[in-house]
Motif scaffolding. Structure first.
Motif, PDB file in Angstrom:
ATOM      1  N   SER A  89      93.235 -14.225  16.667  1.00 19.46           N
ATOM      2  CA  SER A  89      94.139 -13.337  17.385  1.00 19.46           C
ATOM      3  C   SER A  89      94.603 -13.973  18.694  1.00 19.46           C
ATOM      4  N   ALA A  90      93.676 -14.610  19.408  1.00 19.58           N
ATOM      5  CA  ALA A  90      94.030 -15.264  20.671  1.00 19.58           C
ATOM      6  C   ALA A  90      95.013 -16.394  20.438  1.00 19.58           C
ATOM      7  N   ARG A  91      94.822 -17.110  19.344  1.00 13.34           N
ATOM      8  CA  ARG A  91      95.728 -18.219  19.067  1.00 13.34           C
ATOM      9  C   ARG A  91      97.130 -17.705  18.719  1.00 13.34           C
ATOM     10  N   ARG A  92      97.174 -16.598  17.973  1.00 14.35           N
ATOM     11  CA  ARG A  92      98.477 -16.011  17.657  1.00 14.35           C
ATOM     12  C   ARG A  92      99.192 -15.533  18.917  1.00 14.35           C
ATOM     13  N   ASP A  93      98.409 -14.952  19.855  1.00 14.21           N
ATOM     14  CA  ASP A  93      99.003 -14.487  21.115  1.00 14.21           C
ATOM     15  C   ASP A  93      99.538 -15.658  21.927  1.00 14.21           C
ATOM     16  N   ASP A  94      98.772 -16.764  21.926  1.00 10.72           N
ATOM     17  CA  ASP A  94      99.217 -17.953  22.665  1.00 10.72           C
ATOM     18  C   ASP A  94     100.519 -18.507  22.079  1.00 10.72           C
ATOM     19  N   ALA A 105     102.731 -16.844  20.525  1.00 13.09           N
ATOM     20  CA  ALA A 105     103.848 -15.923  20.736  1.00 13.09           C
ATOM     21  C   ALA A 105     104.304 -15.873  22.186  1.00 13.09           C
ATOM     22  N   THR A 106     103.481 -16.409  23.098  1.00 10.09           N
ATOM     23  CA  THR A 106     103.824 -16.381  24.514  1.00 10.09           C
ATOM     24  C   THR A 106     104.913 -17.414  24.808  1.00 10.09           C
TER      25      THR A 106
END
Length: 396
Positions: A385-390, A392-393
């Motif tokens: 999830s953290a990698r997906r957020d990164d 998408a940033t």
């Protein structure tokens, strides 16, 4: 799906054997394992092979389920469209599903002179060659082991226990996974065995000569035999076959271990890269991933949705010769705890882990579907999830 279902498993290591045995749960599944050697190699024992305390081979009759076909050959290509694999000795084997479990080895050394003068240890043949070289080398001759991970530590300790003059060059910290307290114990054990440990970036190897190893700070360490345990590499079979891989050559898969290119291909062990976030290399992980890969295939055969992989790492262990060991307990997020077992208790736990890695395969052969492992369900989803957020940033 009706009729007989053919599954080909490429690779007969911990992951491949576990997957093959687990697939025999269905009577309508025919399993073929293709492996370049006629014997199973418990890689956790290769440093013992070098030291002379274990031959590091097990007959496949002991670990493969009855009815699993073993083909001793190399797979030179995978035809995903034609659902077949090409063999080095000629011929083709068709499949309905393929389990990609080709394992790992040493990466090609990039340090000048390493390919010419250093000896790897990651395969049975390499370890046998090194053992032969050491047999012809006087005990008093200096031996250098490059690499401060478990393989380097265990090899240096094994040879030091036999009275050899050994230098262990880490190029960083000794045993990076170990808790600092366990690391201090590791240094103590190596010192008792007469192993000289060189740590830190100044001890990084910059060149290997026929009789010496050159370091980043200009030092030259005498070395009649240099053993190379640094780096990670996998066979390039997936890449050569036109399948998507990560930067190290591991087959890219989703979280069910299914290839992102083809749902008929499932990967397991060191050669798999689920979500481009591979698990730490270990026999333990290979066995668990092999079991999960088999479950994914069985779900697909049954017309069911496969589940995402769930795996936690409870411990990591290192032997220091035949008399001592460290059994490092870990958290579910694969970081070391302050708690560890050492000395003879650590040695017994390490030996138990080595024996268990093979016994799990034997148990799965006699009772397919029985193997289970510690789950987490928390930390890996958080990492993804953290990698997906990164990703998408937006970049400012």
């Amino acid at each position: 799906m009706t009729g007989n279902i053919d599954v080909v498993v490429v690779g007969g290591g911990y992951a491949g054997v576990m997957a093959a045995n687990r697939l025999t749960q269905r009577e309508d599944v025919t399993v073929t394992v293709v492996n370049p050697r006629p014997v199973f190699v418990p890689r956790l024992r290769l440093h013992q092979l070098v030291g002379g305390s274990h031959d590091a081979v097990v007959d496949y009759k002991e670990v493969l389920a009855e009815g699993v076909r073993l083909v001793v050959d190399n797979v030179t290509g995978i035809d995903a469209n034609g659902r077949s694999v090409r063999l080095a000795e000629g011929g083709v084997i068709g499949y309905d599903y393929l389990v990609y479990a080709v394992g790992s080895g040493s990466a090609g050394p990039r340090v000048p002179g390493a390919a010419e003068f250093a000896y790897p240890i990651a395969t049975l043949e390499a370890a046998q060659r090194l053992r032969s070289v050491l047999y012809d080398t006087p005990l008093t001759a200096p031996v250098t082991v490059v690499g401060g991970g478990p393989t380097g530590i265990e090899t240096a300790a094994e040879l030091g226990e036999h009275g050899r003059s050994v230098t262990l060059i880490c190029g960083g910290v000794l045993g990076p996974y170990l808790h600092p307290r366990a690391r201090r114990t590791a240094r103590k054990y190596l010192a008792r065995l007469g192993v000289d440990v060189l740590e830190g970036p100044e001890a990084a190897v910059t060149a290997v000569r026929s009789e010496a190893v050159e370091l980043a700070d200009g030092r030259s360490v005498a070395s009649r035999v240099t053993i190379w345990t640094v780096g990670f590499g996998v066979p390039d079979l997936a890449d050569r076959s036109g399948l998507l891989t990560d930067t190290s050559g591991r087959l890219l898969t989703d979280e069910t271990l299914t290839s992102v290119d083809d749902e008929r291909i499932v990967a397991a062990g060191d050669s798999s890269a689920p979500s481009d976030l591979p698990f730490r290399m270990s026999a333990y992980a290979a066995g668990c991933l092999g079991a999960h890969a088999a479950d994914t295939v069985l779900h697909r055969i049954a017309g069911e949705q496969p589940e995402p992989v769930d795996l936690s790492f409870p411990a990591m262990c290192i032997s220091f010769g035949r008399q001592a060991g460290i059994f490092q307990l870990g958290r579910k997020d694969d970081t070391a705890m302050p708690l560890y077992f050492s000395g003879r208790a650590g040695k017994k736990l390490k030996e138990f882990a080595c024996e268990a890695s093979v016994k799990h395969l034997v148990a799965e052969a006699s009772k397919p579907g029985s193997h289970s492992w510690p789950k987490d369900g928390k930390h890996r989803p958080a990492l993804l999830s953290a990698r997906r957020d990164d990703a998408a940033t937006p970049v400012a």
